[in-house]
Design a protein around this motif. Structure first.
Motif, PDB file in Angstrom:
ATOM      1  N   HIS A 104       0.824  -1.205   0.000  1.00 50.73           N
ATOM      2  CA  HIS A 104       0.000   0.000   0.000  1.00 50.73           C
ATOM      3  C   HIS A 104       0.867   1.267   0.000  1.00 50.73           C
ATOM      4  CE1 HIS A 104      -3.060  -2.982   1.068  1.00 50.73           C
ATOM      5  NE2 HIS A 104      -3.931  -2.109   0.616  1.00 50.73           N
ATOM      6  N   HIS A 105       2.093   1.112  -0.468  1.00 51.17           N
ATOM      7  CA  HIS A 105       2.975   2.246  -0.776  1.00 51.17           C
ATOM      8  C   HIS A 105       3.534   2.975   0.450  1.00 51.17           C
ATOM      9  CE1 HIS A 105       1.476   1.376  -4.694  1.00 51.17           C
ATOM     10  NE2 HIS A 105       0.288   1.893  -4.479  1.00 51.17           N
ATOM     11  N   TYR A 106       3.629   2.274   1.578  1.00 51.41           N
ATOM     12  CA  TYR A 106       4.332   2.826   2.725  1.00 51.41           C
ATOM     13  C   TYR A 106       5.767   2.304   2.731  1.00 51.41           C
ATOM     14  CZ  TYR A 106      -0.263   4.049   4.668  1.00 51.41           C
ATOM     15  OH  TYR A 106      -1.522   4.569   4.862  1.00 51.41           O
ATOM     16  N   ALA A 107       6.701   3.148   3.127  1.00 48.04           N
ATOM     17  CA  ALA A 107       8.059   2.687   3.414  1.00 48.04           C
ATOM     18  C   ALA A 107       8.056   2.165   4.850  1.00 48.04           C
ATOM     19  CB  ALA A 107       9.058   3.818   3.254  1.00 48.04           C
ATOM     20  N   VAL A 108       8.767   1.071   5.105  1.00 48.16           N
ATOM     21  CA  VAL A 108       8.658   0.392   6.400  1.00 48.16           C
ATOM     22  C   VAL A 108      10.024  -0.011   6.930  1.00 48.16           C
ATOM     23  CG1 VAL A 108       7.638  -1.562   7.645  1.00 48.16           C
ATOM     24  CG2 VAL A 108       6.407  -0.546   5.714  1.00 48.16           C
ATOM     25  N   ASP A 109      10.234   0.211   8.223  1.00 52.44           N
ATOM     26  CA  ASP A 109      11.371  -0.342   8.954  1.00 52.44           C
ATOM     27  C   ASP A 109      10.822  -1.164  10.105  1.00 52.44           C
ATOM     28  OD1 ASP A 109      13.412   0.833   7.399  1.00 52.44           O
ATOM     29  OD2 ASP A 109      13.218   2.709   8.502  1.00 52.44           O
ATOM     30  N   VAL A 110      11.628  -2.118  10.589  1.00 51.24           N
ATOM     31  CA  VAL A 110      11.177  -3.025  11.648  1.00 51.24           C
ATOM     32  C   VAL A 110      12.215  -3.085  12.764  1.00 51.24           C
ATOM     33  CG1 VAL A 110      10.548  -5.405  12.220  1.00 51.24           C
ATOM     34  CG2 VAL A 110       9.866  -4.438  10.013  1.00 51.24           C
ATOM     35  N   ALA A 111      11.734  -3.092  14.000  1.00 53.47           N
ATOM     36  CA  ALA A 111      12.569  -3.363  15.167  1.00 53.47           C
ATOM     37  C   ALA A 111      11.913  -4.504  15.939  1.00 53.47           C
ATOM     38  CB  ALA A 111      12.691  -2.123  16.050  1.00 53.47           C
ATOM     39  N   HIS A 112      12.733  -5.396  16.506  1.00 56.45           N
ATOM     40  CA  HIS A 112      12.181  -6.594  17.150  1.00 56.45           C
ATOM     41  C   HIS A 112      12.261  -6.567  18.675  1.00 56.45           C
ATOM     42  CE1 HIS A 112      11.379  -8.565  13.393  1.00 56.45           C
ATOM     43  NE2 HIS A 112      12.630  -8.454  13.006  1.00 56.45           N
ATOM     44  N   ASP A 113      12.740  -5.473  19.253  1.00 52.48           N
ATOM     45  CA  ASP A 113      12.671  -5.340  20.710  1.00 52.48           C
ATOM     46  C   ASP A 113      12.452  -3.869  21.059  1.00 52.48           C
ATOM     47  OD1 ASP A 113      15.266  -3.932  21.510  1.00 52.48           O
ATOM     48  OD2 ASP A 113      16.104  -5.665  20.477  1.00 52.48           O
ATOM     49  N   GLY A 114      12.074  -3.626  22.296  1.00 50.00           N
ATOM     50  CA  GLY A 114      11.688  -2.281  22.695  1.00 50.00           C
ATOM     51  C   GLY A 114      12.801  -1.255  22.643  1.00 50.00           C
ATOM     52  N   ARG A 115      13.998  -1.647  23.037  1.00 50.88           N
ATOM     53  CA  ARG A 115      15.106  -0.674  23.041  1.00 50.88           C
ATOM     54  C   ARG A 115      15.479  -0.260  21.615  1.00 50.88           C
ATOM     55  NH1 ARG A 115      16.668   0.454  27.865  1.00 50.88           N
ATOM     56  NH2 ARG A 115      16.496  -1.066  29.563  1.00 50.88           N
ATOM     57  N   GLU A 116      15.547  -1.236  20.733  1.00 56.71           N
ATOM     58  CA  GLU A 116      15.829  -0.929  19.333  1.00 56.71           C
ATOM     59  C   GLU A 116      14.707  -0.069  18.745  1.00 56.71           C
ATOM     60  OE1 GLU A 116      16.751  -3.239  15.096  1.00 56.71           O
ATOM     61  OE2 GLU A 116      15.749  -4.296  16.732  1.00 56.71           O
ATOM     62  N   GLY A 117      13.477  -0.409  19.099  1.00 55.89           N
ATOM     63  CA  GLY A 117      12.340   0.359  18.612  1.00 55.89           C
ATOM     64  C   GLY A 117      12.376   1.798  19.079  1.00 55.89           C
ATOM     65  N   LEU A 118      12.723   2.008  20.342  1.00 52.66           N
ATOM     66  CA  LEU A 118      12.808   3.363  20.880  1.00 52.66           C
ATOM     67  C   LEU A 118      13.901   4.162  20.169  1.00 52.66           C
ATOM     68  CD1 LEU A 118      11.952   5.512  22.900  1.00 52.66           C
ATOM     69  CD2 LEU A 118      13.517   4.485  24.569  1.00 52.66           C
ATOM     70  N   ASP A 119      15.057   3.544  19.966  1.00 53.70           N
ATOM     71  CA  ASP A 119      16.146   4.231  19.254  1.00 53.70           C
ATOM     72  C   ASP A 119      15.700   4.657  17.856  1.00 53.70           C
ATOM     73  OD1 ASP A 119      17.848   3.946  21.383  1.00 53.70           O
ATOM     74  OD2 ASP A 119      18.871   2.182  20.591  1.00 53.70           O
ATOM     75  N   HIS A 120      15.023   3.746  17.148  1.00 55.27           N
ATOM     76  CA  HIS A 120      14.523   4.071  15.810  1.00 55.27           C
ATOM     77  C   HIS A 120      13.504   5.211  15.875  1.00 55.27           C
ATOM     78  CE1 HIS A 120      16.510   0.463  14.495  1.00 55.27           C
ATOM     79  NE2 HIS A 120      15.960   0.490  13.295  1.00 55.27           N
TER      80      HIS A 120
END
Length: 225
Positions: free
Chosen positions: A23-39
């Motif tokens: 649906h034309h979104y650019a996407v990044d993924v993080a698999h834990d909370g700390r990595e997700g927060l940094d992103h």
């Protein structure tokens, strides 16, 4: 638009990524909370899909940290079905919405669109306007004076970024982070290639909108007479 998925279930994260890219979104993924927060603190994302049950740092803690830092981007929580306390806690700490697993693709996409509209980054029918051009970010179609072209995804993302920033100058670094993510080896000449493509398409449409180069700084849209 660039979205961040913070989800430790790898298969679910991969499925969500494919759906959103379709649906034309650019996407990044993080698999834990700390990595997700940094992103999420990088400032390059328009919205975060945030699971509550995460290793390292749970989703509510990530949400609290984002709001404490004054990060306003929409956050949609991914919750377990029936976990009312988690939903209440998330909404109380600044979540914009939640989706209970398992969820339908249609519901998720609708909630994403609604959250982005509330943020003000999308308008009716996903159409952006600047000068005499209109860009539909869902269909990737650029129109001007009754003429129409379909853009490729990166062209659409680049033009969308310039249009949403209006008359603010956008650096090549900002473009790379927004279109490819901050953890990338893409170089400045990649941006220059897509800017060149867009300039040719704007010229083909006989648009009054131009992409102006601010030497040593970046690019900005301007309307010529």
């Amino acid at each position: 638009m660039r979205l961040l998925i913070v989800e430790d279930e790898v298969h679910l994260a991969e499925a969500l990524t494919q759906i959103l890219k379709k649906h034309h979104y650019a996407v990044d993924v993080a698999h834990d909370g700390r990595e997700g927060l940094d992103h999420a603190l990088s400032g390059i994302y328009d919205l975060v899909l945030l699971d509550i049950m995460l290793p390292e740092l749970d989703g509510i803690s990530v949400l609290k940290a984002l709001r404490a830092e004054g990060v306003p981007m929409p956050v949609i929580l991914l919750t377990a079905k029936g976990e009312i306390d988690d939903k209440i806690s998330g909404l109380d700490h600044g979540a914009d919405d939640y989706v209970a697993k398992p969820f339908s693709t249609g519901e998720l996409l609708a909630r994403i669109r609604a959250a982005l509209r509330r943020k003000g980054d999308a308008i009716a029918e996903d159409t952006l306007r600047f000068g005499d051009i209109e860009l539909n970010t869902s269909t990737l179609r650029l129109t001007c004076k009754g003429k129409e072209l379909k853009l490729i995804l990166k062209e659409c993302g680049l033009l969308e970024l310039l249009m949403t920033r209006n008359t603010a100058i956008t650096s090549k670094e900002q473009m790379i982070e927004k279109l490819w993510g901050f953890d990338t080896e893409v170089e400045h000449n990649n941006v220059e290639v897509y800017v060149s493509f867009l300039r040719k398409k704007l010229a083909f449409l006989d648009a009054s909108v131009r992409i102006n180069t601010i030497r040593g700084v970046g690019y900005v849209l301007e309307v010529t007479n």
